[in-house]
Design an enzyme around this catalytic site. Structure first.
Site, short mmCIF file in Angstrom:
data_model
loop_
_atom_site.label_atom_id
_atom_site.label_comp_id
_atom_site.label_asym_id
_atom_site.label_seq_id
_atom_site.Cartn_x
_atom_site.Cartn_y
_atom_site.Cartn_z
N GLY A 15 -9.09 4.07 6.70
CA GLY A 15 -8.75 5.48 6.93
C GLY A 15 -7.28 5.74 7.21
CG PHE A 16 -5.94 6.84 9.89
CD1 PHE A 16 -5.33 8.07 9.66
CD2 PHE A 16 -7.28 6.80 10.27
CE1 PHE A 16 -6.05 9.24 9.81
CE2 PHE A 16 -8.00 7.98 10.42
CZ PHE A 16 -7.39 9.21 10.20
N GLY A 17 -3.12 3.97 7.76
CA GLY A 17 -2.18 2.87 7.80
C GLY A 17 -1.69 2.68 9.23
N GLY A 18 -1.00 1.59 9.48
CA GLY A 18 -0.34 1.38 10.76
C GLY A 18 -1.25 0.97 11.91
N GLY B 18 -3.08 -3.91 8.85
CA GLY B 18 -2.42 -4.55 9.98
C GLY B 18 -1.80 -5.90 9.68
CB SER C 55 -0.89 0.02 1.24
OG SER C 55 -1.40 1.32 1.44
N GLY D 146 1.14 -2.11 4.17
CA GLY D 146 1.72 -0.77 4.03
C GLY D 146 2.92 -0.59 4.92
CB SER D 147 3.20 0.33 8.50
OG SER D 147 2.14 -0.50 8.89
CG MET E 47 -8.24 7.27 2.23
SD MET E 47 -7.31 7.32 3.77
CE MET E 47 -6.63 5.66 3.79
CG ASP F 118 -5.08 2.43 0.66
OD1 ASP F 118 -6.06 1.70 0.50
OD2 ASP F 118 -4.00 2.05 1.17
CG HIS G 267 -3.82 -1.52 -1.73
ND1 HIS G 267 -4.96 -2.18 -2.16
CD2 HIS G 267 -4.21 -0.79 -0.65
CE1 HIS G 267 -5.98 -1.87 -1.36
NE2 HIS G 267 -5.55 -1.03 -0.45
CG HIS H 271 -9.14 0.23 -0.73
ND1 HIS H 271 -8.60 0.08 0.53
CD2 HIS H 271 -10.50 0.17 -0.56
CE1 HIS H 271 -9.57 -0.06 1.42
NE2 HIS H 271 -10.72 0.00 0.80
CG MET I 123 -11.16 3.35 1.75
SD MET I 123 -9.66 3.27 2.74
CE MET I 123 -8.46 3.42 1.44
C1 DX5 Z 1 -6.39 1.59 5.39
C2 DX5 Z 1 -5.87 1.28 4.00
C3 DX5 Z 1 -4.78 0.29 4.00
C4 DX5 Z 1 -3.54 0.70 4.75
C5 DX5 Z 1 -2.78 -0.51 5.15
O1 DX5 Z 1 -7.54 2.35 5.26
O2 DX5 Z 1 -6.91 0.78 3.20
O3 DX5 Z 1 -4.45 -0.08 2.67
O4 DX5 Z 1 -2.71 1.55 4.02
O5 DX5 Z 1 -1.69 -0.14 5.91
P1 DX5 Z 1 -1.09 -1.08 7.01
O6 DX5 Z 1 -0.57 -2.29 6.32
O7 DX5 Z 1 0.01 -0.26 7.61
O8 DX5 Z 1 -2.17 -1.40 7.99
ZN ZN Z 2 -6.46 -0.17 1.25
#
Ligand code: DX5
Ligand code: ZN
Length: 218
Positions: A142-145, A177, A7, A197-198, A36, A34, A32, A66, A68
């Site tokens: 909404g958020f990575g990590g 995650g 991501s 992602g992270s 938003m 994202d 990927h 993706h 959102m």
């Molecule tokens: C969250 C995103 C994910 C996110 C994943 O809303 O859709 O794609 O970037 O990041 P990690 O792997 O860090 O949870």
């Molecule tokens: Zn995503």
């Protein structure tokens, strides 16, 4: 087939070009992407102008978008023109999910349907024959990590079972995650398109991609 989809939300946006090239060179097959809008989810990431650039930076990578965003189908034309691989939309983000998925297929790209953690899995059962992929969110979008929500395993298994029951061969994507610690469990549950992602971007892109792929190719 298992697919790793890093991501780019976790990329270093100050070095986006080199980060993207790096992750592809390291052996990722898909990016990927994202998107938003600050409405469907609280965060705002990026939109079509950046995706156009991503396609230019890594022209051979398959872009897995993706969305959102509310009423995502508004962006189908522009994204299709950029040559994206697939568009995944949330069942919660539109009042006309069947028409939207049909429009994505008609545009000649892969269609995906996503479900957020609080949405019953059964809400996508009658959409499964319209899509190439079901995205089971393992965090609140909404958020990575964020940390992986444990209840996701059962949700993945439910989708897998329903697909088998109907004789459908669709991809099951998990997003949020995912780390080396839970990757095997996620694969065992039945997911085959892995977003991370992270756990991928940062200091050790080569090692991270390698470690993921080693487990995924077992
Ligand atoms: C969250 C995103 C994910 C996110 C994943 O809303 O859709 O794609 O970037 O990041 P990690 O792997 O860090 O949870
Ligand atoms: Zn995503």
């Amino acid at each position: 087939m298992n697919i790793l989809a890093p991501s780019m939300l976790s990329a270093d946006f100050g070095n986006l070009d080199s980060n993207l090239k790096h992750v592809i060179r390291a052996g990722a097959d898909v990016i990927h992407v994202d998107v938003m809008d600050g409405n469907f989810v609280p965060n705002i990431s990026f939109g079509p102008p950046v995706i156009k650039y991503v396609k230019k930076a890594v022209p051979d990578a398959r872009l897995d978008v993706h969305a959102m965003i509310l009423d995502p189908i508004r962006y189908l034309d522009v994204l299709t023109k950029f040559g994206i691989w697939g568009l995944t939309i949330h069942v919660e983000a539109t009042n006309h999910i069947k028409e939207d998925l049909a429009a994505i297929k008609a545009a000649g790209i892969r269609a995906g349907v996503a479900i957020s953690p609080d949405t019953p899995v059964s809400s996508i059962y009658d959409l499964m024959d319209m899509v190439d992929m079901v995205l089971v969110m393992s965090v609140y979008p909404g958020f990575g990590g964020q940390s992986f929500i444990e209840g996701t395993y059962d949700r993945i298994r439910a989708v897998k079972e329903k697909a088998a029951e109907r004789g459908l061969e669709l991809d099951i994507q998990v997003d949020g995650g995912v780390t080396l610690n839970n990757l095997e469990d996620v694969l065992d549950a039945g997911a085959n398109v892995i977003v991370a992602g992270s756990a991928i971007f940062g200091e050790n892109i080569d090692k991270n991609v390698n470690d993921f792929k080693n487990i995924m190719n077992r």
